[in-house]
Design an enzyme around this catalytic site. Sequence first.
Site, PDB file in Angstrom:
ATOM      1  N   GLU A 518      37.839  30.363  53.698  1.00 54.80           N
ATOM      2  CA  GLU A 518      39.178  30.918  53.508  1.00 54.80           C
ATOM      3  C   GLU A 518      40.118  30.625  54.685  1.00 54.80           C
ATOM      4  O   GLU A 518      41.314  30.389  54.495  1.00 54.80           O
ATOM      5  CB  GLU A 518      39.105  32.435  53.268  1.00 54.80           C
ATOM      6  CG  GLU A 518      38.564  32.832  51.893  1.00 54.80           C
ATOM      7  CD  GLU A 518      37.052  32.701  51.771  1.00 54.80           C
ATOM      8  OE1 GLU A 518      36.391  32.482  52.808  1.00 54.80           O
ATOM      9  OE2 GLU A 518      36.532  32.817  50.650  1.00 54.80           O
ATOM     10  N   HIS A 585      35.324  43.285  44.714  1.00 52.07           N
ATOM     11  CA  HIS A 585      36.152  42.672  43.669  1.00 52.07           C
ATOM     12  C   HIS A 585      37.142  43.684  43.126  1.00 52.07           C
ATOM     13  O   HIS A 585      37.643  43.529  42.025  1.00 52.07           O
ATOM     14  CB  HIS A 585      35.283  42.111  42.539  1.00 52.07           C
ATOM     15  CG  HIS A 585      34.353  41.035  43.010  1.00 52.07           C
ATOM     16  ND1 HIS A 585      33.143  41.297  43.596  1.00 52.07           N
ATOM     17  CD2 HIS A 585      34.479  39.679  43.027  1.00 52.07           C
ATOM     18  CE1 HIS A 585      32.548  40.155  43.939  1.00 52.07           C
ATOM     19  NE2 HIS A 585      33.350  39.165  43.608  1.00 52.07           N
TER      20      HIS A 585
END
Length: 786
Positions: A518, A585
């Site tokens: 990322e 999530h």
Amino acid sequence: MEKLSFDSFRAEVLQDYRWVCISREASLVGRKEVLTGKAKFGIFGDGKEVAQVAMAKFFQPGDFRAGYYRDQTFAFASELSTVEQFFAQLYADPDVQNDPFSAGRQMVSHFATPFVDNQGEWIDLANRKNISADIAPTAGQMVRGLGLAFASKAFRNVKELEQFSTLSNNGNEVCFCTIGDASTSEGQFWETINAAGVLQVPLVVFVWDDGYGISVPKKFQTTKGSISEALSGMQKEEGTNGYHIYNVKGWDYAGMCEIFEEGIRLARETHTPALFHVEEITQPQGHSTSGSHERYKAHERLEWERKWDAMKKMREWIIANVLATEEELEEIERESKNHVRSARAHAWEAYLEPIRKQVNRTVDLINDVTGKIRDRSKELTALAKELSSHKEPLRRDVMRVLNAAIDIVGDNDAGYWLKDHYKDLLTESKELFSSHLYDEGPRSALNVTGVPASYADKAPAVNGFEILNRYFDKLFSTNPKVMAFGEDLGYIGDVNQGFSGLQAKYGEGRIFDTGIRELTIMGQGIGLAIRGLRPIAEIQYLDYLLYGLQPLSDDAATLHYRTKGQQSCPIIVRTRGHRLEGIWHSGSPMGVVINALRGMWVCVPRNMTQAVGIYNTLLQSNDPAIVIECLNGYRLKEKLPNNLLHFKVPLGVPEIIKEGKDVTVVTYGSTLRVVIDAAQILEKIGISCEVIDVQTLLPFDIHHKILESLKKTNRIVFVDEDVPGGAAAFIFNKVMEEQKGYRWLDVAPKTITGKAHRPAYGSDGDYFSKPNAEEVEAVIKEMMAE
Ligand SMILES: Cc1ncc(C[n+]2csc(CCOP(=O)(O)OP(=O)(O)O)c2C)c(N)n1
Ligand SMILES: [Mg+2]
């Protein structure tokens, strides 16, 4: 011919030696300026001069540098900084004419060159030498460097980009990245090195190895105490990707010139990255002005550093090769010293001049009122004297004295001009110290006006992801600068199919997969954006933004501010988040996001249609932004607009989703649907909710629409999935303090938030961890009963 080429070689060497001398003197004088109180902090490039004149030889128009605070010699030798500008930055001169890199906003040796003009248009970067603005976080430059180098690969390989000849010369440009030996310990370094090795981009990394990171020696930093040895598995071999890795000595001028030439040429021609491990570098003055290296370096080390000082070695080499006489070198040394001294004096004068003007005006104004306020004239005279006798006054001294004088004068009319002057200085200081956080010109996202979505008579209802998919298809067919990439974004078209089928249509050069990294996905986006492209860089799930947050916070969000508008980074970070399943999530760390990313816009569309409208708005502007799509919204049905490329959601304008008269409910994103459910239940028992979707957290409700609603309902509740005191506290502050909402309250305002812990897995975990409709209903009923 031979004589001619010898003469020009000799002249070049002596010019390099001159830069070395100038730079060394600038370091020595710079340190004194700090120690005598003229500047706050100094960090200099002494010891690294010779390596940098060698490096600068191969830096061509079109190239980019992403480096750190040791590179003043490189900046001088590339003629991208004068010595006077270097001192202006040391003094924190806020005049951008004097410190053209940061307008006094950054510490010394944080260089930058202009990339955009004052209309926000990219200038001809392909024909000038470019420095992407430095940052202080060590190794932060690496991830940006990857992106700058990656852009060259894109310009070389993507046919649609060939037309942009002022942004690249067919990808022939190289990104020069510099880093200290100790900073190679950072994850940013390793992630970048791996990514560039996989991608094969023209990134050349110079490791200035002086053996220390402040006081901590290499053996505590690097496996085997050698970065080139630790990286040896990265060495490119026949038929593999990888790096050209070179070892050079930082005092060996001729050796470095030869090796740098080869590695940089290969990077330029073949896009093979290179790493130069530049060893045996010294630090004549230690790390910075904050301490002295005698405290932690052994006597022998200090002795060695004196003996192997690169400047001394270069001098010996010149003499040994009969390129100049002792007298000629002494002359260069003398001239260099004079040059630096006079540049320093000019910079100091230029820095002080506007402050002196403020001091004089303030003293005059105080003296004017002294006669009119006789009983306090002594105090006023003392204030004027205090200010005028200050040898090195700061703007804050002027403000303090002015304010004290205004307090003394009180309500007396005689104070009019004092107050007027104080107000003027406050206005000026805003421009000097707080402007340009976002684009302030025609490319500001706030200039984009809204265009509503329109629908054909029988517009079909499709899945949310299909709205995005059709939009991206149209976008990529019309805007050649747009690129999208991330984990699983290319081949399968992202985990929710927004890009499904589009890589096959638009090619791997524009829509592609990345490694799981990322930090450097963000770095790739930042570099592409700075070079004038329009990256959509994806973070697969909002919870993983934490891995990519550092370059966004330190670099993308500060870039426009720290260059006072001379560089822009129109990256769009696309991610998906809010409630779904499990701890990683379902996160909605919006408090983290909005506080880390001032300087970016933070967009939280409630559905995919609104997301499209936001993408259209952002693509018209130069401001960096993050868009958080609702993770549970991809399979909800939405009507398909027929103006996908043209409708725009204006930033900072909330939308009233449901009108009502009893209570204003402010929310956004996935929680909006929970609030709507609650509002419908409440409607049945006679309580009418006005539901507002804020749409963007940054900017926030710029026309104070929420206040208008509150004036009608006199009750307000803020519903947010983040932890208590997170984004809800921000919204609360905006409405209560900035909009002065407290004046219109009949009952105490409320926040309903997620729990303080991460959300538990499963549907019940979601229900009890995040705001639910029953909770909203209960809170509102209670407010109505109050
Ligand atoms: C992320 C981060 N951590 C810590 C610091 C504080 N710091 C500034 S310079 C430095 C040492 C860097 O050493 P090295 O990379 O070898 O570069 P050198 O200064 O020796 O050239 C440290 C720890 C910082 N600027 N950024
Ligand atoms: Mg070091």
